[in-house]
Design an enzyme around this catalytic site. Structure first.
Site, PDB file in Angstrom:
ATOM      1  N   ASN A 145       0.844  -1.188   0.000  1.00  0.00           N
ATOM      2  CA  ASN A 145       0.000   0.000   0.000  1.00  0.00           C
ATOM      3  C   ASN A 145       0.878   1.237   0.000  1.00  0.00           C
ATOM      4  O   ASN A 145       1.700   1.424   0.895  1.00  0.00           O
ATOM      5  CB  ASN A 145      -0.893   0.039   1.251  1.00  0.00           C
ATOM      6  N   GLU A 146       0.733   2.027  -1.033  1.00  0.00           N
ATOM      7  CA  GLU A 146       1.405   3.323  -1.112  1.00  0.00           C
ATOM      8  C   GLU A 146       2.892   3.265  -0.755  1.00  0.00           C
ATOM      9  O   GLU A 146       3.312   3.813   0.269  1.00  0.00           O
ATOM     10  CB  GLU A 146       0.700   4.357  -0.230  1.00  0.00           C
ATOM     11  N   GLU A 317      -8.051   5.240  -4.337  1.00  0.00           N
ATOM     12  CA  GLU A 317      -8.673   5.873  -3.169  1.00  0.00           C
ATOM     13  C   GLU A 317      -9.059   7.298  -3.565  1.00  0.00           C
ATOM     14  O   GLU A 317      -8.197   8.067  -4.002  1.00  0.00           O
ATOM     15  CB  GLU A 317      -7.696   5.940  -1.991  1.00  0.00           C
ATOM     16  N   TRP A 325      -5.341  14.064   7.943  1.00  0.00           N
ATOM     17  CA  TRP A 325      -3.880  14.118   8.037  1.00  0.00           C
ATOM     18  C   TRP A 325      -3.243  15.405   7.543  1.00  0.00           C
ATOM     19  O   TRP A 325      -2.039  15.576   7.670  1.00  0.00           O
ATOM     20  CB  TRP A 325      -3.269  12.928   7.293  1.00  0.00           C
ATOM     21  N   MET A 367     -11.029  10.498  12.433  1.00  0.00           N
ATOM     22  CA  MET A 367     -11.564  11.776  11.956  1.00  0.00           C
ATOM     23  C   MET A 367     -11.650  11.839  10.421  1.00  0.00           C
ATOM     24  O   MET A 367     -11.923  12.885   9.856  1.00  0.00           O
ATOM     25  CB  MET A 367     -10.698  12.941  12.462  1.00  0.00           C
ATOM     26  N   HIS A 368     -11.387  10.722   9.775  1.00  0.00           N
ATOM     27  CA  HIS A 368     -11.400  10.662   8.305  1.00  0.00           C
ATOM     28  C   HIS A 368     -12.781  10.197   7.859  1.00  0.00           C
ATOM     29  O   HIS A 368     -13.242   9.126   8.229  1.00  0.00           O
ATOM     30  CB  HIS A 368     -10.327   9.666   7.852  1.00  0.00           C
TER      31      HIS A 368
HETATM   32  C1  GAL Z   1      -3.926   6.871   2.095  1.00  0.00           C
HETATM   33  C2  GAL Z   1      -3.773   5.438   2.571  1.00  0.00           C
HETATM   34  C3  GAL Z   1      -5.023   4.944   3.264  1.00  0.00           C
HETATM   35  C4  GAL Z   1      -5.508   5.969   4.234  1.00  0.00           C
HETATM   36  C5  GAL Z   1      -5.769   7.249   3.504  1.00  0.00           C
HETATM   37  C6  GAL Z   1      -6.337   8.333   4.383  1.00  0.00           C
HETATM   38  O1  GAL Z   1      -2.699   7.502   1.991  1.00  0.00           O
HETATM   39  O2  GAL Z   1      -3.482   4.560   1.514  1.00  0.00           O
HETATM   40  O3  GAL Z   1      -4.734   3.736   3.935  1.00  0.00           O
HETATM   41  O4  GAL Z   1      -4.565   6.146   5.237  1.00  0.00           O
HETATM   42  O5  GAL Z   1      -4.579   7.715   2.962  1.00  0.00           O
HETATM   43  O6  GAL Z   1      -6.576   9.506   3.656  1.00  0.00           O
END
Ligand code: GAL
Length: 638
Positions: A145-146, A317, A325, A367-368
């Site tokens: 992942n990323e 995503e 964040w 908080m997301h």
């Molecule tokens: C991405 C990540 C996800 C989640 C998301 C939150 O960078 O792949 O797992 O953390 O951000 O915005």
């Protein structure tokens, strides 16, 4: 190539009681979603202790999602090695540039160079692929992942040091050649043995930029190899396409090279987070765009990943509402989630997946936002996704347009400006992005092209700003190209080992121009160009007999031209870049239309899309665009 469009979401069955999985799956399908990504962080539930597996829950989750008609993207869980892994391999943790371990307690805490962790990764990927390789519901894979998220490409661990020394041996053959290539005679930095070579961190003053570049190349290759290790295993069991989810403005590894081993490129698009977190715009710009995002940043990445995916790409995503964040986390203007989704489709995305299905009430991302609130009630994104799903019924497929203009994008050029910026903010990424923005302002659809492109003949204009070393392959491609080339500043400015070449730059085919010196400018200094616009950040003093097409107010050549090549001897602001590009387009008959500040457009084969990134009603020609509005027209009527 025909593109079938679809929507999806990211789901974490391990976060929720089993009792609600079926209802979740039903609601996803009813919403019109076709894809669901799972698994990528679930290692501790699959293998709670080393060698002890619990597959039942994942089998069941896949079955439930599949039965509801959803196609599953299964992620390998290697971005989140469980706690027991650290007991098995205490030295697997990545180390930051100050020499501190990047400890367990979040994610991505592994060092790409650790052989033990590579072996553990092979083991878990093999388990995943063997178990689900032929599962009828698993229709695609995601590796890890990323890569690179949270600054995790570069690790200063002991195992990385050894691997770097071996990499140097393989690249340079002898330590004398390495000393020569890096210019280590300077400051008596010569090594006697490859074992002497350390990382370019914690030095008294700046390290040798050639050393930095070598370390960056090595670090990038470690990612490519690590990804390939996973891909080779998955391929042995499955014929389904494999993707990785890249990120916005992550340049620490060469995405093209990772992409060479994958069928699909995808990226994670968080327009509001990125605006606050990684775009060097003024406060007033950010203020004006805080609920919409930068009008070109998403498009730029869509085009990069279309190139990385050799045509096949997704948004893995998509931001659905406030994230957690960035320094500030506003909610999108109503309509923006729909706009971002359609913009991705207009750039050729096959699939846009919202992150995430339901907001988690616990841990780091509580908080997301998601498509659902933590109490399962529909969040605003639900309704925008629903609208897109409805619209897709009549617009389910399209084809990419033949773009008239290509921008060559190169990760190594960014590593060079990281190693040797020569002025604050003088980063390759921003220079390339500025050229891209100028093309978009003129309503042009752009293709991103990699530096080893052999044939540029599909294009009318090729942009190579800041392409720091012109390889032999690129040189031949440019020589064979009879469209217009716009280069500079900093194009062909360094050798492959990061020193100043002779003849002096830019040494471009057919252009008599020599850069006598360069200077970087503080933010308050602008050098006005007589014909309009300014140089900012960077300027080069040219000695030339070529035709001068722009001049500084002090009377020095600002842009020169010979045959089909224009060289710009400074960092143009948008006014200058838009003008130069528009003049070039006019000269060769490429149609342009200056977009209103908040409007962007993108063509597909069959449609012309308009997007309003502004928070006010606006119009272009006979088209009215509400705030966050999206309008499309059949191409034949444009
Ligand atoms: C991405 C990540 C996800 C989640 C998301 C939150 O960078 O792949 O797992 O953390 O951000 O915005």
């Amino acid at each position: 190539m025909k593109i079938e469009r679809a929507l999806g979401t990211c789901y974490y069955p391990e976060h929720w009681p089993k009792e609600i999985w079926r209802e979740d799956a039903r609601r996803m399908a009813e919403l019109g979603l076709k894809w669901v990504r799972i698994g990528e962080f679930a290692w501790s539930r699959i293998e709670p202790e080393f060698g002890t597996f619990d597959w039942d829950w994942l089998d069941e989750a896949i079955e439930i999602l599949g039965e509801a008609g959803l196609k599953v993207v299964l992620g390998t869980p290697t971005a989140t090695p469980p706690r027991w892994m650290i007991d098995r391999h205490p030295d697997m943790l990545a180390v930051d540039e100050n020499g501190n371990p990047r400890k367990f307690g979040s994610r991505r805490h592994y060092c790409f160079s650790h052989e033990g962790y590579r072996e553990e990764s092979r083991r878990i990927v093999d388990q995943f692929a063997a178990r689900y390789g032929k599962n009828p519901h698993v229709a695609a894979w995601q590796t890890d992942n990323e890569y690179g998220c949270h600054d995790t490409v570069i690790s200063y661990s002991d195992v990385a040091r050894k691997a770097f020394q071996i990499w140097c041996l393989n690249r340079y053959g002898t330590v004398e050649k390495l000393n020569e290539a890096w210019g280590n005679i300077f400051w008596s930095m010569e090594y006697r043995d490859f074992a002497d070579i350390d990382f370019p961190n914690l030095t008294v003053t700046e390290p040798n930029p050639s050393h930095v570049l070598a370390f960056r190349r090595f670090s990038s290759e470690q990612v490519v190899n690590y990804n390939k290790l996973q891909v080779d295993i998955i391929r042995a069991y499955s014929d389904k396409p494999i993707a990785h989810n890249y990120m916005g403005r992550i340049t620490e590894f060469d995405h093209f090279k990772v992409g060479d081993d994958l069928e699909i490129a995808s990226w994670d698009s968080y327009p509001l987070g990125f605006l606050e977190d990684r775009i060097p715009e003024s406060d007033s710009f950010k203020h004006a765009h805080s609920r919409q995002g930068h009008p070109d940043f998403q498009a730029f990445h869509h085009d990069i990943y279309r190139a990385v995916g050799k045509g096949r790409w997704w948004v893995m995503e998509q931001q659905p509402g406030p994230v957690n964040w960035a320094p500030y986390n506003p909610a999108p203007l109503p309509g923006m989630v729909r706009l971002w989704t359609w913009e991705a489709f207009a750039h050729g995305a096959e699939n846009v997946m919202y992150f995430r299905w339901r907001q988690a009430p616990f841990a780091q991302e509580q908080m997301h936002s998601g498509i659902l609130r933590p109490d399962s009630v529909e969040a605003p994104a639900f309704h925008e996704a629903e609208q897109v799903a409805r619209e897709l019924q009549s617009l389910s497929s399209d084809q990419n347009v033949d773009a008239p203009i290509a921008l060559v994008f190169d990760y190594e050029s960014q590593w060079v400006t990281d190693a040797q910026p020569q002025g604050e903010g003088c980063h390759y990424f921003d220079l390339a992005f500025d050229y891209y923005c100028a093309a978009r302002r003129l309503g042009l659809s752009v293709d991103i092209v990699r530096t080893d492109a052999r044939d540029l003949s599909d294009y009318k204009i090729v942009l190579i700003p800041g392409l720091v070393t012109i390889s032999d392959a690129m040189k031949s491609a440019l020589e064979a190209f009879d469209g217009e080339v716009i280069a500079g500043p900093r194009t062909n400015a360094k050798t492959a080992e990061l020193s100043i070449p002779r003849p002096l730059p830019p040494n471009m085919p057919g252009l008599d121009a020599t850069i006598a010196y360069v200077e970087s400018l503080r933010p308050s200094v602008q050098l006005p160009i007589k014909e309009g616009g300014n140089f900012i950040r960077w300027r080069e003093q040219l000695e030339t007999t070529a035709e001068i097409v722009a001049t500084t107010e002090a009377g020095e050549p600002a842009a020169v031209r010979s045959r089909n090549m224009t060289y710009v001897a400074g960092w143009g602001d948008q006014a200058l870049l838009v003008r130069l590009l528009s003049e070039t387009c006019t000269r060769i008959g490429v149609a342009t239309e200056l977009m209103p500040a908040s409007v962007r457009r993108r063509d597909t084969k069959n449609h012309r899309f308009y997007f309003n990134y502004g928070n006010a009603q606006t119009s272009i020609g006979d088209i009215d665009l509400p705030p966050a509005g999206v309008v499309w027209k059949e191409q034949s009527s444009t």
